[in-house]
Design a protein around this motif. Structure first.
Motif, short mmCIF file in Angstrom:
data_model
loop_
_atom_site.label_atom_id
_atom_site.label_comp_id
_atom_site.label_asym_id
_atom_site.label_seq_id
_atom_site.Cartn_x
_atom_site.Cartn_y
_atom_site.Cartn_z
N ARG A 13 0.87 -1.19 -0.07
CA ARG A 13 -0.05 -0.04 -0.09
C ARG A 13 0.75 1.28 0.11
O ARG A 13 0.44 2.40 -0.49
N THR A 14 2.09 1.16 0.41
CA THR A 14 3.02 2.26 0.52
C THR A 14 3.41 2.81 -0.95
O THR A 14 3.99 1.85 -1.48
N PRO A 15 3.03 3.83 -1.51
CA PRO A 15 3.30 4.41 -2.70
C PRO A 15 5.07 4.28 -2.96
O PRO A 15 5.57 4.57 -2.19
N LEU A 16 5.15 3.89 -4.11
CA LEU A 16 6.67 4.03 -4.34
C LEU A 16 6.93 5.43 -4.81
O LEU A 16 6.38 6.19 -5.69
N LEU A 53 10.77 1.06 -11.31
CA LEU A 53 11.70 1.91 -10.79
C LEU A 53 12.28 3.16 -11.81
O LEU A 53 12.48 4.16 -11.12
N TYR A 54 12.10 3.01 -12.91
CA TYR A 54 12.35 3.76 -13.94
C TYR A 54 11.55 5.05 -13.88
O TYR A 54 11.80 6.27 -14.62
N GLU A 62 22.11 7.24 -12.29
CA GLU A 62 21.25 8.26 -11.48
C GLU A 62 20.74 7.47 -10.22
O GLU A 62 20.52 8.30 -9.02
N LEU A 63 20.66 6.12 -10.26
CA LEU A 63 20.35 5.53 -8.95
C LEU A 63 21.60 5.80 -8.12
O LEU A 63 21.51 6.36 -6.93
N LEU A 64 22.75 5.75 -8.58
CA LEU A 64 23.93 5.79 -7.56
C LEU A 64 24.23 7.25 -7.29
O LEU A 64 24.80 7.36 -6.35
#
Length: 235
Positions: A13-16, A53-54, A62-64
């Motif tokens: 339920r927690t929005p990403l 994720l994108y 960009e993640l790093l």
């Protein structure tokens, strides 16, 4: 419903969002190492499909970058006090504690093609401590170069200090050290016999915390002397 099922439903339920993605990536790197981090494994940890994720990070780089900013954001803000050296010292040792909590982070910071926003903010505020402490812009410029990665709580040794040999490793050297080496390189042998700390973060090598603070204090004391002398690079 079991507690595990309830936790799973809550997570669903927690929005990403970007913050949650970065927080999970940092936790995954802490637990498995940065080399094991991948977008697929991160998606599994978050119980989402990789494509989700994108929407929050364009790619692995960009993640790093975001993970770097998340870690640097844990460093304590500048304290107050009349002695700029104590303020800088406390901030840098806070950075070091953060980097020790996230052993992978120094390598990632070094791999960035340019400073990320959080790193820029940290460096700017640290330069401000020097300037407000009476150092000229010229001296502060050279101070920042001299400090290098120590500003962010880590330093690159000339050579990695090897830890104690693993007795289970068939490639580990056995028997006493070659006496011929001490004869050829007497001063290196003398230094190698100096006090070492088996509980050091680098294993059975030098006490890396002591060495870090030793160099940091030398630098800060030297900067203060240059400030008092009115040093400029034109001299």
């Amino acid at each position: 419903m079991t507690r595990q099922e309830a936790t799973h439903r809550t997570a669903q339920r927690t929005p990403l969002n970007r913050e949650r993605v970065l927080r999970a990536a940092v936790a995954l790197a802490d637990g498995t190492g940065i080399d094991a981090l991948s977008m697929r494994r991160l998606a599994q940890a978050l119980d989402v499909v990789p494509m989700a994720l994108y929407k929050h990070v364009a790619n692995k780089e960009e993640l790093l970058d975001g993970m770097t900013d998340a870690v640097v954001g844990e460093i304590d803000p500048p304290g107050a006090g009349p002695d700029w050296r104590h303020v800088v010292r406390a901030r840098i040792l806070s950075a070091r504690r953060v980097l020790l909590r996230h052993p992978w982070a120094a390598r990632v910071i070094e791999s960035r093609t340019g400073p990320t926003p959080a790193v820029l903010e940290y460096l700017d505020s640290t330069a401000g401590i020097f300037r407000e402490g009476g150092l000229s812009a010229d001296l502060t410029h050279h101070v920042m170069h001299a400090m290098g990665s120590r500003l962010l709580g880590f330093s690159q040794e000339l050579f990695a200090t090897p830890g104690p040999a693993d007795p289970a490793d068939p490639a580990a050297p056995s028997g006493p050290p070659d006496p011929g080496l001490a004869e050829r390189y007497p001063y290196i042998a003398e230094l190698a016999a100096a006090s070492h700390d088996a509980d050091s973060a680098v294993g059975g090598g030098c006490d890396d915390q002591f060495e870090f603070e030793f160099a940091l204090d030398l630098l800060l004391d030297g900067f203060e002397r240059l400030r008092d002398q009115g040093w400029t690079s034109a001299r």
